[in-house]
Design a protein around this motif. Structure first.
Motif, PDB file in Angstrom:
ATOM      1  N   UNK A 262     -77.739-105.279   6.815  1.00  0.00           N
ATOM      2  CA  UNK A 262     -78.211-104.347   5.793  1.00  0.00           C
ATOM      3  C   UNK A 262     -77.064-103.829   4.926  1.00  0.00           C
ATOM      4  N   UNK A 263     -77.279-103.873   3.613  1.00  0.00           N
ATOM      5  CA  UNK A 263     -76.296-103.371   2.651  1.00  0.00           C
ATOM      6  C   UNK A 263     -76.994-102.291   1.825  1.00  0.00           C
ATOM      7  N   UNK A 264     -76.560-101.049   1.983  1.00  0.00           N
ATOM      8  CA  UNK A 264     -77.217 -99.920   1.319  1.00  0.00           C
ATOM      9  C   UNK A 264     -76.305 -99.316   0.254  1.00  0.00           C
ATOM     10  N   UNK A 265     -76.894 -98.955  -0.865  1.00  0.00           N
ATOM     11  CA  UNK A 265     -76.154 -98.249  -1.911  1.00  0.00           C
ATOM     12  C   UNK A 265     -76.891 -96.951  -2.231  1.00  0.00           C
ATOM     13  N   UNK A 266     -76.218 -96.081  -2.960  1.00  0.00           N
ATOM     14  CA  UNK A 266     -76.841 -94.819  -3.332  1.00  0.00           C
ATOM     15  C   UNK A 266     -76.653 -94.561  -4.817  1.00  0.00           C
ATOM     16  N   UNK A 267     -77.741 -94.220  -5.487  1.00  0.00           N
ATOM     17  CA  UNK A 267     -77.662 -93.762  -6.871  1.00  0.00           C
ATOM     18  C   UNK A 267     -77.434 -92.253  -6.816  1.00  0.00           C
ATOM     19  N   UNK A 268     -76.391 -91.799  -7.483  1.00  0.00           N
ATOM     20  CA  UNK A 268     -76.013 -90.389  -7.364  1.00  0.00           C
ATOM     21  C   UNK A 268     -75.760 -89.757  -8.714  1.00  0.00           C
ATOM     22  N   UNK A 269     -75.850 -88.445  -8.726  1.00  0.00           N
ATOM     23  CA  UNK A 269     -75.477 -87.657  -9.891  1.00  0.00           C
ATOM     24  C   UNK A 269     -74.029 -87.243  -9.678  1.00  0.00           C
ATOM     25  N   UNK A 270     -73.150 -87.647 -10.598  1.00  0.00           N
ATOM     26  CA  UNK A 270     -71.707 -87.497 -10.384  1.00  0.00           C
ATOM     27  C   UNK A 270     -71.081 -86.684 -11.509  1.00  0.00           C
ATOM     28  N   UNK A 271     -70.178 -85.785 -11.149  1.00  0.00           N
ATOM     29  CA  UNK A 271     -69.432 -84.985 -12.128  1.00  0.00           C
ATOM     30  C   UNK A 271     -67.962 -85.002 -11.752  1.00  0.00           C
ATOM     31  N   UNK A 272     -67.102 -84.656 -12.701  1.00  0.00           N
ATOM     32  CA  UNK A 272     -65.678 -84.532 -12.407  1.00  0.00           C
ATOM     33  C   UNK A 272     -65.471 -83.376 -11.430  1.00  0.00           C
ATOM     34  N   UNK A 273     -64.619 -83.582 -10.452  1.00  0.00           N
ATOM     35  CA  UNK A 273     -64.379 -82.543  -9.449  1.00  0.00           C
ATOM     36  C   UNK A 273     -63.786 -81.282 -10.074  1.00  0.00           C
ATOM     37  N   UNK A 274     -62.920 -81.475 -11.097  1.00  0.00           N
ATOM     38  CA  UNK A 274     -62.237 -80.322 -11.671  1.00  0.00           C
ATOM     39  C   UNK A 274     -63.006 -79.682 -12.822  1.00  0.00           C
ATOM     40  N   UNK A 275     -64.146 -80.286 -13.210  1.00  0.00           N
ATOM     41  CA  UNK A 275     -64.895 -79.767 -14.351  1.00  0.00           C
ATOM     42  C   UNK A 275     -65.755 -78.576 -13.935  1.00  0.00           C
ATOM     43  N   UNK A 276     -65.642 -77.497 -14.660  1.00  0.00           N
ATOM     44  CA  UNK A 276     -66.473 -76.332 -14.413  1.00  0.00           C
ATOM     45  C   UNK A 276     -67.878 -76.618 -14.907  1.00  0.00           C
ATOM     46  N   UNK A 277     -68.859 -76.445 -14.049  1.00  0.00           N
ATOM     47  CA  UNK A 277     -70.242 -76.748 -14.423  1.00  0.00           C
ATOM     48  C   UNK A 277     -70.748 -75.765 -15.479  1.00  0.00           C
ATOM     49  N   UNK A 278     -71.375 -76.314 -16.520  1.00  0.00           N
ATOM     50  CA  UNK A 278     -72.009 -75.474 -17.531  1.00  0.00           C
ATOM     51  C   UNK A 278     -73.375 -75.034 -17.014  1.00  0.00           C
ATOM     52  N   UNK A 279     -73.992 -74.115 -17.711  1.00  0.00           N
ATOM     53  CA  UNK A 279     -75.327 -73.662 -17.310  1.00  0.00           C
ATOM     54  C   UNK A 279     -76.319 -74.820 -17.345  1.00  0.00           C
ATOM     55  N   UNK A 280     -76.193 -75.689 -18.375  1.00  0.00           N
ATOM     56  CA  UNK A 280     -77.088 -76.842 -18.488  1.00  0.00           C
ATOM     57  C   UNK A 280     -76.918 -77.784 -17.305  1.00  0.00           C
ATOM     58  N   UNK A 281     -75.673 -78.011 -16.879  1.00  0.00           N
ATOM     59  CA  UNK A 281     -75.417 -78.875 -15.728  1.00  0.00           C
ATOM     60  C   UNK A 281     -76.024 -78.284 -14.456  1.00  0.00           C
ATOM     61  N   UNK A 282     -75.844 -76.993 -14.259  1.00  0.00           N
ATOM     62  CA  UNK A 282     -76.374 -76.342 -13.058  1.00  0.00           C
ATOM     63  C   UNK A 282     -77.893 -76.426 -13.025  1.00  0.00           C
ATOM     64  N   UNK A 283     -78.513 -76.246 -14.188  1.00  0.00           N
ATOM     65  CA  UNK A 283     -79.979 -76.338 -14.258  1.00  0.00           C
ATOM     66  C   UNK A 283     -80.447 -77.747 -13.932  1.00  0.00           C
ATOM     67  N   UNK A 284     -79.724 -78.734 -14.424  1.00  0.00           N
ATOM     68  CA  UNK A 284     -80.138 -80.119 -14.180  1.00  0.00           C
ATOM     69  C   UNK A 284     -79.957 -80.486 -12.706  1.00  0.00           C
ATOM     70  N   UNK A 285     -78.858 -80.043 -12.102  1.00  0.00           N
ATOM     71  CA  UNK A 285     -78.643 -80.269 -10.667  1.00  0.00           C
ATOM     72  C   UNK A 285     -79.827 -79.714  -9.871  1.00  0.00           C
ATOM     73  N   UNK A 286     -80.141 -78.447 -10.138  1.00  0.00           N
ATOM     74  CA  UNK A 286     -81.196 -77.775  -9.389  1.00  0.00           C
ATOM     75  C   UNK A 286     -82.551 -78.447  -9.618  1.00  0.00           C
ATOM     76  N   UNK A 287     -82.832 -78.783 -10.876  1.00  0.00           N
ATOM     77  CA  UNK A 287     -84.131 -79.393 -11.183  1.00  0.00           C
ATOM     78  C   UNK A 287     -84.250 -80.783 -10.567  1.00  0.00           C
ATOM     79  N   UNK A 288     -83.161 -81.535 -10.557  1.00  0.00           N
ATOM     80  CA  UNK A 288     -83.174 -82.879  -9.978  1.00  0.00           C
ATOM     81  C   UNK A 288     -83.537 -82.838  -8.502  1.00  0.00           C
ATOM     82  N   UNK A 289     -82.956 -81.880  -7.760  1.00  0.00           N
ATOM     83  CA  UNK A 289     -83.279 -81.747  -6.335  1.00  0.00           C
ATOM     84  C   UNK A 289     -84.752 -81.427  -6.141  1.00  0.00           C
ATOM     85  N   UNK A 290     -85.283 -80.521  -6.964  1.00  0.00           N
ATOM     86  CA  UNK A 290     -86.701 -80.150  -6.867  1.00  0.00           C
ATOM     87  C   UNK A 290     -87.594 -81.337  -7.214  1.00  0.00           C
ATOM     88  N   UNK A 291     -87.233 -82.061  -8.261  1.00  0.00           N
ATOM     89  CA  UNK A 291     -88.050 -83.198  -8.730  1.00  0.00           C
ATOM     90  C   UNK A 291     -88.091 -84.314  -7.686  1.00  0.00           C
TER      91      UNK A 291
END
Length: 297
Positions: A262-291
């Protein structure tokens, strides 16, 4: 000296190979060599000892690499900091994605998010995995929807979304068509049809074959999945693709066979580690988990 020359220098130092570095940053090898030569001429030092198969940093190159990493990090941090002062950035979300959005239901996610957040403008950029990662590294996009193959957790914030596994597809008349699973090593004499080398699945498939003890005979490379499926249906060769992608196209003339390894991959939502999340990014993160919870099969 240009910032991009330092970025090119870092890539060559990382891969120790001009060809591989050029493929990663999507320029020709000759162009990359010219940039490195220009940098060496400007600094008045030799940065690499070159051979036919690999390159090795000189003492000067090793020291420059330390400075270059600091300078690039500072440069990226500056852009991120300045972006916070742009009013438009607070209301815009730019997402880079590999070309599998439809197969994984991503358009529905984005459309649903947009309807509930009408104050946020969403821009979508599509490209290969290396292209999208380059856009993310250079702060041209806020978030990336890509497979997590070879991503470093130290450099990126990774939010896993959808797991998928590699499968073999064969024509309905193929000898493997009646099997529920197959040892990939038994396909060592088969003709393979792969996605273009710019796609992450190419590397995943190639690695799977090599770990099964053979170098695949690749007779065709195509950029469109439906083309590959159509050719496999004609019995010209077999292919390795992701399960959910094959299921999406639902071609009755091909059969999907599980791999015993078995060979498994993952599709992920990725951001720069040092980038400060904007309000839009935080909303999208939260909504993606709910969706995803609401739409999980």
């Amino acid at each position: 000296m240009e910032i991009r020359q330092l970025k090119f220098f870092i890539k060559v130092a990382e891969y120790k190979n001009f060809t591989l570095a050029a493929e990663e940053i999507c320029i020709s090898q000759s162009s990359l060599s010219k940039h490195i030569k220009t940098l060496e001429n400007e600094l008045g030092v030799k940065l690499f000892d070159r051979s036919k198969r690999s390159v090795k940093l000189t003492e000067a190159g090793i020291e420059l690499l330390n400075y270059a990493n600091v300078m690039i990090n500072t440069y990226n941090e500056m852009h991120i900091a300045m972006n916070e002062y742009k009013e438009s950035n607070r209301k815009t979300l730019t997402i880079g994605t590999i070309p599998v959005m439809t197969q994984y239901g991503i358009p529905s996610l984005i459309a649903s998010f947009a309807k509930k957040n009408i104050d946020i403008d969403i821009n979508i950029t599509e490209g290969t995995g290396p292209e999208i990662l380059s856009f993310l590294d250079n702060a041209k996009i806020d978030l990336a929807l890509i497979r997590t193959v070879s991503l470093s957790g130290d450099s990126y914030k990774i939010n896993p979304l959808i797991d998928d596994d590699l499968v073999m597809i064969v024509s309905k008349n193929h000898q493997f068509a009646k099997k529920t699973s197959v040892d990939l090593a038994k396909a060592s004499k088969e003709n393979f049809i792969f996605l273009d080398s710019g796609a992450g699945i190419y590397d995943i498939s190639l690695k799977a074959c090599r770990e099964s003890g053979f170098e695949p005979k690749i007779i065709y490379n195509y950029s469109r999945i439906e083309t590959i499926i159509g050719i496999v249906a004609e019995g010209i060769g077999i292919s390795l693709l992701m399960r959910k992608v094959v299921e999406f196209f639902n071609n009755k003339d091909v059969v999907m066979v599980d791999l015993e390894q078995r060979v498994t991959t993952n599709l992920a939502l990725v951001a720069q580690a040092q980038k400060k999340s904007t309000e839009a990014m935080r909303k999208f993160y939260s909504y993606t988990d709910e969706w995803l919870k609401a739409n999980k099969a």
